[in-house]
Scaffold this active site. Sequence first.
Site, PDB file in Angstrom:
ATOM      1  N   TYR A 140     -62.351  26.501 -19.919  1.00 42.27           N
ATOM      2  CA  TYR A 140     -62.943  26.167 -18.620  1.00 42.27           C
ATOM      3  C   TYR A 140     -61.870  25.990 -17.548  1.00 42.27           C
ATOM      4  CZ  TYR A 140     -67.357  25.168 -21.103  1.00 42.27           C
ATOM      5  OH  TYR A 140     -68.491  25.242 -21.869  1.00 42.27           O
ATOM      6  N   LYS A 189     -62.042  26.988 -34.522  1.00 34.86           N
ATOM      7  CA  LYS A 189     -62.326  28.362 -34.952  1.00 34.86           C
ATOM      8  C   LYS A 189     -60.969  28.936 -35.395  1.00 34.86           C
ATOM      9  CE  LYS A 189     -65.160  31.888 -35.360  1.00 34.86           C
ATOM     10  NZ  LYS A 189     -66.238  31.924 -36.361  1.00 34.86           N
ATOM     11  N   ASP A 221     -68.936  27.506 -36.105  1.00 36.06           N
ATOM     12  CA  ASP A 221     -70.239  28.107 -36.444  1.00 36.06           C
ATOM     13  C   ASP A 221     -70.906  27.315 -37.563  1.00 36.06           C
ATOM     14  OD1 ASP A 221     -67.971  29.030 -37.690  1.00 36.06           O
ATOM     15  OD2 ASP A 221     -68.627  31.090 -37.926  1.00 36.06           O
ATOM     16  N   ASP A 245     -68.899  21.064 -25.485  1.00 35.29           N
ATOM     17  CA  ASP A 245     -69.981  21.192 -24.516  1.00 35.29           C
ATOM     18  C   ASP A 245     -71.253  21.669 -25.235  1.00 35.29           C
ATOM     19  OD1 ASP A 245     -71.324  21.386 -22.149  1.00 35.29           O
ATOM     20  OD2 ASP A 245     -70.263  23.134 -21.389  1.00 35.29           O
ATOM     21  N   ASP A 249     -74.732  19.254 -26.712  1.00 32.18           N
ATOM     22  CA  ASP A 249     -76.112  19.512 -26.256  1.00 32.18           C
ATOM     23  C   ASP A 249     -77.034  19.695 -27.468  1.00 32.18           C
ATOM     24  OD1 ASP A 249     -75.506  19.397 -23.574  1.00 32.18           O
ATOM     25  OD2 ASP A 249     -76.633  21.205 -23.074  1.00 32.18           O
TER      26      ASP A 249
END
Length: 355
Positions: A140, A189, A221, A245, A249
Amino acid sequence: MNKTIALIPGDGIGPEIVEQAVKVLNAIAKKFSHTFTYETVDMGGIAIDKWGEPLPKAMLEKCLASDSVLLGAVGGPQWDSMPGHLRPEKGLLALRSAMGLYCNLRPATLWPQLAAASPLKDISQGIDFVVVRELIGGIYFGSHTTELVEGQPVATDIMRYSESEIRRIGKIAFETARKRRKKVTSVDKANVLDTSRLWRKIMHELAQEYPDVEYSDMLVDNAAMQLVKAPHQFDVLVTENMFGDILSDEASMLTGSIGMIPSSSMGEGTRGLFEPIHGSAPDIAGKDLANPVGTILSAAMMLRYSFGMEQEATTIEQAVSTVLDKNFRTSDTMAEGCTQVSCSQMGDAIASACC
Ligand code: NAD
């Protein structure tokens, strides 16, 4: 105590939910003889409309001069077609960066009263974990470019992490775990990304310094799947900005509604930014329908982490529980046998349960 709180109502449901949190803060101030002074700050779409930019300098300065900051949410479809630097969320990213808020804590706790609202079938073992998300690094905050290559547009986003950025968030995760069930799961990852391989190396070094904390790695994942399959296995999940992020959620929904979850963002000092994890919900804005509990619990986190007001924070959390026990629900968590209340009625009920 006297404290100055910068209030950022923002866009969409932001003003409605922040108003409820202020009711609750005023009830706490009265009960515990504190004085809270509020400074209203324009940020996001409202600031673009009024001042031509998402976070004007004077508004940022109000935040930096405050003892802490409480935010509703920013954004909405009317600003979606604006150029990149004129997007509401640019204001939020700039604020997090200017305040040095590298650590974002997002608790995911299933309130027993809301068990029916969880989409999971088996939650008999409960859900109670915290996502520790790195907030001012990673993709980001890397450079974003779109250029023409051989006649077609090619977009690039850079993901970057330094050892020190990883170490400081890792330490917070291990320290947080020490105050909880002493278990850290680091999500990365590392089978693909160099940033993740560095992340994992530093986390392993930190794990040696905290032998009392059980440590494990998990690929992102798999983490997305495990959150749905067996969320009770998690205590503290630590991860980089974008993975955090998305996973937080997902985690919020397991507990019944995104409207229930607070968050804190802190850096080195005591001043932080406290906000619900959801967005500005344009679909229900202005209808007095939003669930204000995530914002009210964010205010409780502010009292605890910024002002050291433990008893005051607990009073708010108990008031939320009392109101849920009375079966008051906003529409997002409505269930059979409950009474549906509006956003403002929920705020009134929690404020009066604080007294
Ligand atoms: P959203 O979180 O605003 O809404 C997703 C869904 O959850 C909607 O159906 C909404 O009605 C519901 N919802 C959210 N909060 C609720 C609440 N308190 N009570 C009841 N229901 C609630 O996400 P979105 O629709 O993807 O984004 C809308 C806007 O918010 C976009 O402009 C986005 O950029 C912005 N956004 C802002 C923030 C922030 O300010 N921190 C975070 C995420 C999204």
